[in-house]
Design a protein around this motif. Structure first.
Motif, PDB file in Angstrom:
ATOM      1  N   ASN A   1       0.812  -1.207   0.000  1.00  0.00           N
ATOM      2  CA  ASN A   1       0.000   0.000   0.000  1.00  0.00           C
ATOM      3  C   ASN A   1       0.851   1.265   0.000  1.00  0.00           C
ATOM      4  O   ASN A   1       0.438   2.292   0.498  1.00  0.00           O
ATOM      5  N   GLY A   2       2.045   1.190  -0.556  1.00  0.00           N
ATOM      6  CA  GLY A   2       2.888   2.365  -0.691  1.00  0.00           C
ATOM      7  C   GLY A   2       3.863   2.583   0.443  1.00  0.00           C
ATOM      8  O   GLY A   2       4.667   3.496   0.404  1.00  0.00           O
ATOM      9  N   ILE A   3       3.811   1.771   1.486  1.00  0.00           N
ATOM     10  CA  ILE A   3       4.737   1.913   2.609  1.00  0.00           C
ATOM     11  C   ILE A   3       6.097   1.371   2.195  1.00  0.00           C
ATOM     12  O   ILE A   3       6.198   0.281   1.650  1.00  0.00           O
ATOM     13  N   LYS A   4       7.129   2.154   2.422  1.00  0.00           N
ATOM     14  CA  LYS A   4       8.487   1.716   2.110  1.00  0.00           C
ATOM     15  C   LYS A   4       9.013   0.858   3.245  1.00  0.00           C
ATOM     16  O   LYS A   4       8.840   1.183   4.416  1.00  0.00           O
ATOM     17  N   ILE A   5       9.652  -0.246   2.892  1.00  0.00           N
ATOM     18  CA  ILE A   5      10.264  -1.137   3.866  1.00  0.00           C
ATOM     19  C   ILE A   5      11.754  -1.149   3.568  1.00  0.00           C
ATOM     20  O   ILE A   5      12.158  -1.332   2.421  1.00  0.00           O
ATOM     21  N   SER A   6      12.568  -0.984   4.592  1.00  0.00           N
ATOM     22  CA  SER A   6      14.019  -0.949   4.388  1.00  0.00           C
ATOM     23  C   SER A   6      14.516  -2.314   3.914  1.00  0.00           C
ATOM     24  O   SER A   6      13.898  -3.352   4.167  1.00  0.00           O
ATOM     25  N   LYS A   7      15.653  -2.282   3.241  1.00  0.00           N
ATOM     26  CA  LYS A   7      16.268  -3.518   2.746  1.00  0.00           C
ATOM     27  C   LYS A   7      16.533  -4.478   3.907  1.00  0.00           C
ATOM     28  O   LYS A   7      16.274  -5.680   3.806  1.00  0.00           O
ATOM     29  N   GLY A   8      17.009  -3.952   5.038  1.00  0.00           N
ATOM     30  CA  GLY A   8      17.272  -4.795   6.204  1.00  0.00           C
ATOM     31  C   GLY A   8      16.016  -5.463   6.722  1.00  0.00           C
ATOM     32  O   GLY A   8      16.031  -6.648   7.075  1.00  0.00           O
ATOM     33  N   ASN A   9      14.908  -4.724   6.767  1.00  0.00           N
ATOM     34  CA  ASN A   9      13.646  -5.315   7.227  1.00  0.00           C
ATOM     35  C   ASN A   9      13.101  -6.326   6.226  1.00  0.00           C
ATOM     36  O   ASN A   9      12.501  -7.320   6.623  1.00  0.00           O
ATOM     37  N   ILE A  10      13.311  -6.082   4.949  1.00  0.00           N
ATOM     38  CA  ILE A  10      12.871  -7.054   3.933  1.00  0.00           C
ATOM     39  C   ILE A  10      13.599  -8.373   4.130  1.00  0.00           C
ATOM     40  O   ILE A  10      12.988  -9.442   4.092  1.00  0.00           O
ATOM     41  N   VAL A  11      14.895  -8.301   4.383  1.00  0.00           N
ATOM     42  CA  VAL A  11      15.681  -9.521   4.603  1.00  0.00           C
ATOM     43  C   VAL A  11      15.227 -10.218   5.888  1.00  0.00           C
ATOM     44  O   VAL A  11      15.121 -11.448   5.933  1.00  0.00           O
ATOM     45  N   LYS A  12      14.910  -9.444   6.951  1.00  0.00           N
ATOM     46  CA  LYS A  12      14.410 -10.044   8.201  1.00  0.00           C
ATOM     47  C   LYS A  12      13.071 -10.745   7.980  1.00  0.00           C
ATOM     48  O   LYS A  12      12.835 -11.841   8.499  1.00  0.00           O
ATOM     49  N   ILE A  13      12.194 -10.116   7.227  1.00  0.00           N
ATOM     50  CA  ILE A  13      10.894 -10.721   6.918  1.00  0.00           C
ATOM     51  C   ILE A  13      11.101 -12.002   6.118  1.00  0.00           C
ATOM     52  O   ILE A  13      10.486 -13.037   6.401  1.00  0.00           O
ATOM     53  N   ALA A  14      11.996 -11.946   5.135  1.00  0.00           N
ATOM     54  CA  ALA A  14      12.295 -13.135   4.332  1.00  0.00           C
ATOM     55  C   ALA A  14      12.834 -14.257   5.217  1.00  0.00           C
ATOM     56  O   ALA A  14      12.455 -15.423   5.052  1.00  0.00           O
ATOM     57  N   LYS A  15      13.697 -13.920   6.170  1.00  0.00           N
ATOM     58  CA  LYS A  15      14.259 -14.927   7.083  1.00  0.00           C
ATOM     59  C   LYS A  15      13.157 -15.588   7.899  1.00  0.00           C
ATOM     60  O   LYS A  15      13.106 -16.818   8.026  1.00  0.00           O
ATOM     61  N   THR A  16      12.246 -14.792   8.436  1.00  0.00           N
ATOM     62  CA  THR A  16      11.139 -15.343   9.220  1.00  0.00           C
ATOM     63  C   THR A  16      10.296 -16.279   8.370  1.00  0.00           C
ATOM     64  O   THR A  16       9.948 -17.387   8.790  1.00  0.00           O
ATOM     65  N   LEU A  17       9.959 -15.845   7.157  1.00  0.00           N
ATOM     66  CA  LEU A  17       9.149 -16.685   6.270  1.00  0.00           C
ATOM     67  C   LEU A  17       9.906 -17.943   5.859  1.00  0.00           C
ATOM     68  O   LEU A  17       9.309 -19.023   5.786  1.00  0.00           O
ATOM     69  N   CYS A  18      11.208 -17.813   5.608  1.00  0.00           N
ATOM     70  CA  CYS A  18      12.009 -19.004   5.287  1.00  0.00           C
ATOM     71  C   CYS A  18      11.942 -20.011   6.418  1.00  0.00           C
ATOM     72  O   CYS A  18      11.696 -21.201   6.191  1.00  0.00           O
ATOM     73  N   ASP A  19      12.141 -19.546   7.644  1.00  0.00           N
ATOM     74  CA  ASP A  19      12.112 -20.444   8.804  1.00  0.00           C
ATOM     75  C   ASP A  19      10.767 -21.152   8.940  1.00  0.00           C
ATOM     76  O   ASP A  19      10.707 -22.357   9.197  1.00  0.00           O
ATOM     77  N   GLU A  20       9.683 -20.397   8.761  1.00  0.00           N
ATOM     78  CA  GLU A  20       8.347 -20.985   8.899  1.00  0.00           C
ATOM     79  C   GLU A  20       8.050 -21.966   7.764  1.00  0.00           C
ATOM     80  O   GLU A  20       7.474 -23.032   7.989  1.00  0.00           O
ATOM     81  N   LEU A  21       8.428 -21.605   6.561  1.00  0.00           N
ATOM     82  CA  LEU A  21       8.153 -22.475   5.421  1.00  0.00           C
ATOM     83  C   LEU A  21       8.991 -23.744   5.441  1.00  0.00           C
ATOM     84  O   LEU A  21       8.549 -24.795   4.970  1.00  0.00           O
ATOM     85  N   VAL A  22      10.194 -23.674   6.000  1.00  0.00           N
ATOM     86  CA  VAL A  22      11.027 -24.874   6.122  1.00  0.00           C
ATOM     87  C   VAL A  22      10.310 -25.912   6.984  1.00  0.00           C
ATOM     88  O   VAL A  22      10.381 -27.120   6.709  1.00  0.00           O
ATOM     89  N   ILE A  23       9.588 -25.461   7.992  1.00  0.00           N
ATOM     90  CA  ILE A  23       8.808 -26.391   8.826  1.00  0.00           C
ATOM     91  C   ILE A  23       7.778 -27.122   7.964  1.00  0.00           C
ATOM     92  O   ILE A  23       7.616 -28.339   8.060  1.00  0.00           O
TER      93      ILE A  23
END
Length: 163
Positions: free
Chosen positions: A1-23
């Motif tokens: 919705n137009g909110i900017k997310i920092s590159k660092g936060n994008i990588v953190k979000i990706a890490k969380t999703l990776c961990d959950e999806l690996v399960i």
């Protein structure tokens, strides 16, 4: 919705999703339909993946009907093929497509058209603040050919952070 997310936060979000999806993957389940519409970040910062994923839609055999339900800009190309084998690499593609979109504010071509010559722009050429390892990780994960795509979310995350 137009909110900017920092590159660092994008990588953190990706890490969380990776961990959950690996399960899920360890339980021999593939989500297959990750998109910005299926990711929810709550007020406390926790990250949730909503929806039931693509296995529910396996009975829909027409590619146009699947594209109406699943998001062809984020789902891996094989999700749209009848009787195509899917694996962890399908979720790698979807998550990488989300990271690409959020990081660059740029939509990818429809995944099932990429086999017909549609290409994607190289991330570090779009934005020179993107490191080459991050750019390469995205390109590897977004390869439309399964044989050349990053195979696991663990490998994808390691490439994202340059490990």
């Amino acid at each position: 919705n137009g909110i900017k997310i920092s590159k660092g936060n994008i990588v953190k979000i990706a890490k969380t999703l990776c961990d959950e999806l690996v399960i899920l993957h360890n339980a021999h389940m593939i989500y297959g339909a990750i998109s910005p519409d299926t990711i929810y970040i709550s007020g406390d910062g926790s990250i949730h993946l909503f929806g039931i994923g693509s296995p529910f839609y396996e009975f829909i055999t027409d590619i146009d009907d699947r594209a109406k339900i699943l998001n062809p800009k984020f789902c891996a190309p094989e999700v749209f093929l009848n009787n195509a084998k899917r694996g962890a690499y399908s979720d790698v593609y979807s998550l990488a497509a989300v990271v690409y979109y959020v990081l660059l504010n740029k939509q990818l071509p429809l995944s099932f058209l990429r086999s017909k010559g549609e290409t994607i722009e190289v991330p570090h050429r779009i934005n020179d603040n993107i490191e080459k390892n991050l750019s390469t990780a995205l390109l590897n994960a977004l390869n439309w050919q399964v044989s050349a795509r990053t195979k696991t979310l663990t490998a994808f995350y390691k490439e994202l952070v340059g490990v």
